[in-house]
Scaffold this active site. Structure first.
Site, mmCIF file in Angstrom:
data_model
loop_
_atom_site.group_PDB
_atom_site.id
_atom_site.type_symbol
_atom_site.label_atom_id
_atom_site.label_comp_id
_atom_site.label_asym_id
_atom_site.label_seq_id
_atom_site.Cartn_x
_atom_site.Cartn_y
_atom_site.Cartn_z
ATOM 1 N N LYS A 95 40.537 67.571 42.833
ATOM 2 C CA LYS A 95 39.687 68.558 42.171
ATOM 3 C C LYS A 95 40.193 69.989 42.346
ATOM 4 O O LYS A 95 41.074 70.279 43.138
ATOM 5 C CB LYS A 95 38.239 68.395 42.632
ATOM 6 C CG LYS A 95 37.624 67.131 42.029
ATOM 7 C CD LYS A 95 36.149 66.995 42.253
ATOM 8 C CE LYS A 95 35.612 65.770 41.487
ATOM 9 N NZ LYS A 95 34.197 65.522 41.786
ATOM 10 N N ARG A 108 35.734 58.579 46.742
ATOM 11 C CA ARG A 108 36.168 58.201 45.393
ATOM 12 C C ARG A 108 37.496 58.899 45.103
ATOM 13 O O ARG A 108 37.561 60.132 45.106
ATOM 14 C CB ARG A 108 35.095 58.607 44.379
ATOM 15 C CG ARG A 108 35.393 58.256 42.934
ATOM 16 C CD ARG A 108 34.254 58.755 42.048
ATOM 17 N NE ARG A 108 34.429 58.392 40.640
ATOM 18 C CZ ARG A 108 35.152 59.090 39.772
ATOM 19 N NH1 ARG A 108 35.777 60.190 40.166
ATOM 20 N NH2 ARG A 108 35.260 58.704 38.514
#
Length: 284
Positions: A223, A263
């Site tokens: 991210k 995740r």
């Protein structure tokens, strides 16, 4: 610490932080740019993730990167359902990443055993009743709006306190809607209506998120905040696929702090990281 991670009714029990591998069946993923858009390629990718250490595989057909437009329902179904079915038929524990009740319902019928809704049931009012009726686990993520304008909502006085408070309110709502609290997983929503400093603060305070009393999913993989941390002197971040070592570092931190699962897009390094974290716990 592993005994504090919590169990999720309807899912296997892992004695360490579990690893959720990601299969994006999209042409416009921020992370892998459509590499798994073809059904056969996506199923193979999911099997490869399971072979390299994923405990469960999360299949999604709609990009949620900042600024992304929504895909229509028929196209999302076309992308997701054959992949869910193909992986479930091979014995993979499958999660479906969707904000649509119709996709969740069809995916569960095809073999998915977990619904991962980044909106926590807010995007589609039919989602909570569908999940409650299906009696499957549900990920409630912190969410303030769709991708097109979520960056404008990244305004906080105390990000940790506000995320905890908003997640608690959302948990109460989905339980009131009929979802078994023992089937709820919470996710702080790293990167969703959050700036890099907000994401880092949440990772630094995972223990406070665990006061919600439900297993915690941490989804930091590749991210923007990791790109910011790894940025060159001129401020340019590395490409998403060059953030996997940083992702594994967050996975180790999350595992050490008692997260139920992480995740990730690339599994092997994180699978190693959570096992090392578990070994350190066992040596205490």
């Amino acid at each position: 610490m592993s005994t504090l991670r919590g169990r999720v009714a309807g899912l296997p029990w892992w004695d360490r932080c579990a690893v959720m591998g990601v299969v994006n069946v999209t042409p416009d993923s921020f992370s892998d740019g459509g590499r798994w858009f073809d059904t056969e390629a996506a199923v193979k990718r999911g099997l490869d993730l399971a072979d390299t250490g994923a405990d469960l595989v999360d299949v999604g057909g709609e990009s949620t990167r900042p600024g992304a437009s929504r895909v229509d329902e028929a196209e999302e179904l076309r992308r997701v359902i054959p992949v869910v079915r193909g992986l479930a038929d091979e014995g993979v524990v499958v999660s479906v990443d969707t904000m649509r009740a119709s996709v969740a319902e069809r995916a569960v019928a095809a073999g998915a055993v977990l619904v991962n809704d980044v909106s926590g049931g807010l995007a589609d009012p039919a989602m909570v009743p569908v999940v409650a009726a299906a009696r499957v686990p549900f990920v409630v993520m912190h969410w303030r709006g769709f991708s097109q304008d979520m960056n404008s909502r990244a305004v906080y006085g105390d990000v940790v306190a506000e995320v905890v408070s908003e997640l608690r309110a959302r948990m109460d709502a989905v339980v009131a809607g009929g979802i078994d609290p023992e089937r709820i997983v919470v996710d702080p929503g790293l990167g969703f209506a959050k700036e890099a400093d907000h994401d880092l603060a949440l990772v630094a305070h995972l223990q406070e998120l665990r006061t919600l009393g439900r297993p915690l999913l941490v989804a930091a993989s590749r991210k923007r905040f990791l790109g910011r941390v790894l940025a060159a002197e001129d401020g340019s971040p590395p490409p998403a696929r060059e953030r996997d070592a940083a992702t594994a570092a967050v996975s180790a931190i999350a595992a050490r702090e008692g997260a139920w699962a992480v995740r990730v897009h690339e599994v092997r390094a994180t699978a190693d990281a959570v096992r090392v974290a578990r070994a350190v716990e066992g040596a205490q």
